[in-house]
Design an enzyme around this catalytic site. Structure first.
Site, PDB file in Angstrom:
ATOM      1  N   CYS A   1       0.832  -1.212   0.000  1.00 55.18           N
ATOM      2  CA  CYS A   1       0.000   0.000   0.000  1.00 55.18           C
ATOM      3  C   CYS A   1       0.867   1.264   0.000  1.00 55.18           C
ATOM      4  O   CYS A   1       1.539   1.558   0.994  1.00 55.18           O
ATOM      5  CB  CYS A   1      -0.930  -0.024   1.215  1.00 55.18           C
ATOM      6  SG  CYS A   1      -1.781   1.542   1.535  1.00 55.18           S
TER       7      CYS A   1
ATOM      8  N   CYS B   1      -0.056   3.924   2.647  1.00 60.20           N
ATOM      9  CA  CYS B   1       0.362   3.451   3.969  1.00 60.20           C
ATOM     10  C   CYS B   1       1.819   3.817   4.221  1.00 60.20           C
ATOM     11  O   CYS B   1       2.174   4.334   5.291  1.00 60.20           O
ATOM     12  CB  CYS B   1       0.198   1.932   4.077  1.00 60.20           C
ATOM     13  SG  CYS B   1      -1.485   1.323   3.850  1.00 60.20           S
TER      14      CYS B   1
END
Length: 387
Positions: free
Chosen positions: A55, A58
């Site tokens: 991600c 993230c």
């Protein structure tokens, strides 16, 4: 002996403070049960950053927001913090338990019940993320309360403002727009200070509200200051229909935005000569904010999309613009600009055949801006030479 002990204690305290100032202190190597027990003992909510290893947002949050001292100070003093990979080990079970379907997801858990009391997500600024944490500690600002109250028909002014702010933080634009319209239908006015703040922070684009500001420009400037009003008008006309923007009042940044839109229109129409002429004129113009130009030029000159279809003249122009950006952007720590320039030079080599020489402009000194490519910040003065 006592002196040595004092020094040792001071060192430990300094190390401890240094670690705390580094950002959020996530617990590692603990089970969920151990984290719950710790949170109960400290009378704190549990904050969980649910992430995955693939991600991008993230990683961006971990590197640019979680690591900040201001963020760490608030979260370390307010929550027991966990960073959980939703696809590994106990994280799989916890992600399923708390309904995690996107990444990153920020979950705030009451350790007494192990129920989630507030949920947020997406990439956020440091200020937004601290506010997300504060909202978790205030029952009337928690996500589930806001969603339930809105579904039950609550349209009180203060409530709708909280509802709009939350939905903006998770990029729920339709919810934001609908609730803002309801706020105005309920009697709120764009000229009210609290509503103006909601508009500036949460509503974007060429909306009727922007036209209202333009049509009543002097009034809004008197109420909120010309600088703030101009900033909002400039921000929302960065892109859009050129004719609609030109029809608005005059404000700081309008001429620049219109020029950039014309350049984009020329590129989209594959009228590359016109685009290059306009860009070159702006680079040479001492009255143009070059840092703002650079921030917009990054997207125009990037060569990552359908590069093989570009004519040679425009391709090499883009490489030249990427060099200008890499040489002159003030943020020397932005690795992206250097990676883009390096990639462009690699493309130049691949594009050449045995009969071609290295393009002259790559060897020659730049016409505008800095003539030396290095990582030295502009604010760093040269070391005086010893006499």
């Amino acid at each position: 002996m006592k002196r040595n002990l004092s020094i040792l204690i001071a060192c430990i305290c300094a190390i401890s403070l240094s670690a705390q100032s580094a950002g959020i202190n996530f617990l590692h190597g603990v089970t969920w049960t151990e984290a719950v027990t710790k949170a109960k003992a400290e009378n704190k909510l549990i904050f969980i950053d649910f992430y995955t290893q693939w991600c991008g947002p993230c990683m961006n949050m971990a590197q640019t927001v979680f690591s900040l001292p201001t963020v760490g100070y608030y979260y370390n003093n307010t929550f027991v913090n966990l960073k959980i990979d939703a696809e590994e080990g106990e994280g799989v079970t916890l992600a399923k338990k708390y309904g995690v379907r996107s990444y990153p997801t920020y979950a705030f858990i009451d350790p007494a019940t192990e129920e989630i009391v507030h949920r947020s997500s997406s990439r956020q600024s440091a200020e937004q993320f601290i506010q997300t944490g504060k909202d978790a500690t205030i029952p009337a600002q928690r996500s589930f309360y806001l969603q339930e109250q809105y579904a039950n028909g609550n349209r009180e002014r203060a409530f709708l403002i909280n509802y709009i702010n939350y939905n903006h933080s998770v990029y729920a634009r339709d919810n934001v727009q609908k609730a803002f319209e309801e706020l105005l239908k309920g009697g709120a006015k764009l000229t009210d200070p609290d509503i103006w703040a909601v508009y500036v922070n949460n509503i974007s684009g060429m909306t009727p509200y922007l036209k209202q500001v333009s049509d009543n420009y002097a009034d809004f400037c008197q109420r909120f200051g010309k600088k703030a009003v101009d900033a909002k008008l400039a921000k929302e006309t960065t892109y859009g229909d050129l004719a609609a923007i030109e029809a608005l009042c005059d404000y700081e940044g309008k001429d620049f935005n219109c020029k950039m839109i014309r350049i984009n229109n020329s590129v989209n129409a594959k009228n590359y000569d016109a685009a290059a002429t306009q860009i070159d004129a702006m680079i040479a113009d001492p009255n143009v904010d070059q840092q703002e130009l650079i921030s917009r030029l990054k997207f125009i000159a990037r060569l990552s999309y359908k590069v093989d279809e570009l004519p040679d003249a425009w391709f090499y122009k883009c490489v030249d613009y990427l060099r200008y950006i890499a040489y002159n952007q003030k943020d020397r720590d932005d690795a992206y600009i250097h990676q883009e320039y390096a990639s462009a030079l690699e493309m130049v080599v691949r594009r050449m055949n045995d009969k071609q020489a290295v393009p002259a402009y790559i060897i020659a000194s730049p016409t505008h801006g800095k003539t030396v490519y290095n990582m030295r910040p502009d604010a760093l003065k040269a070391k005086p030479k010893r006499k």
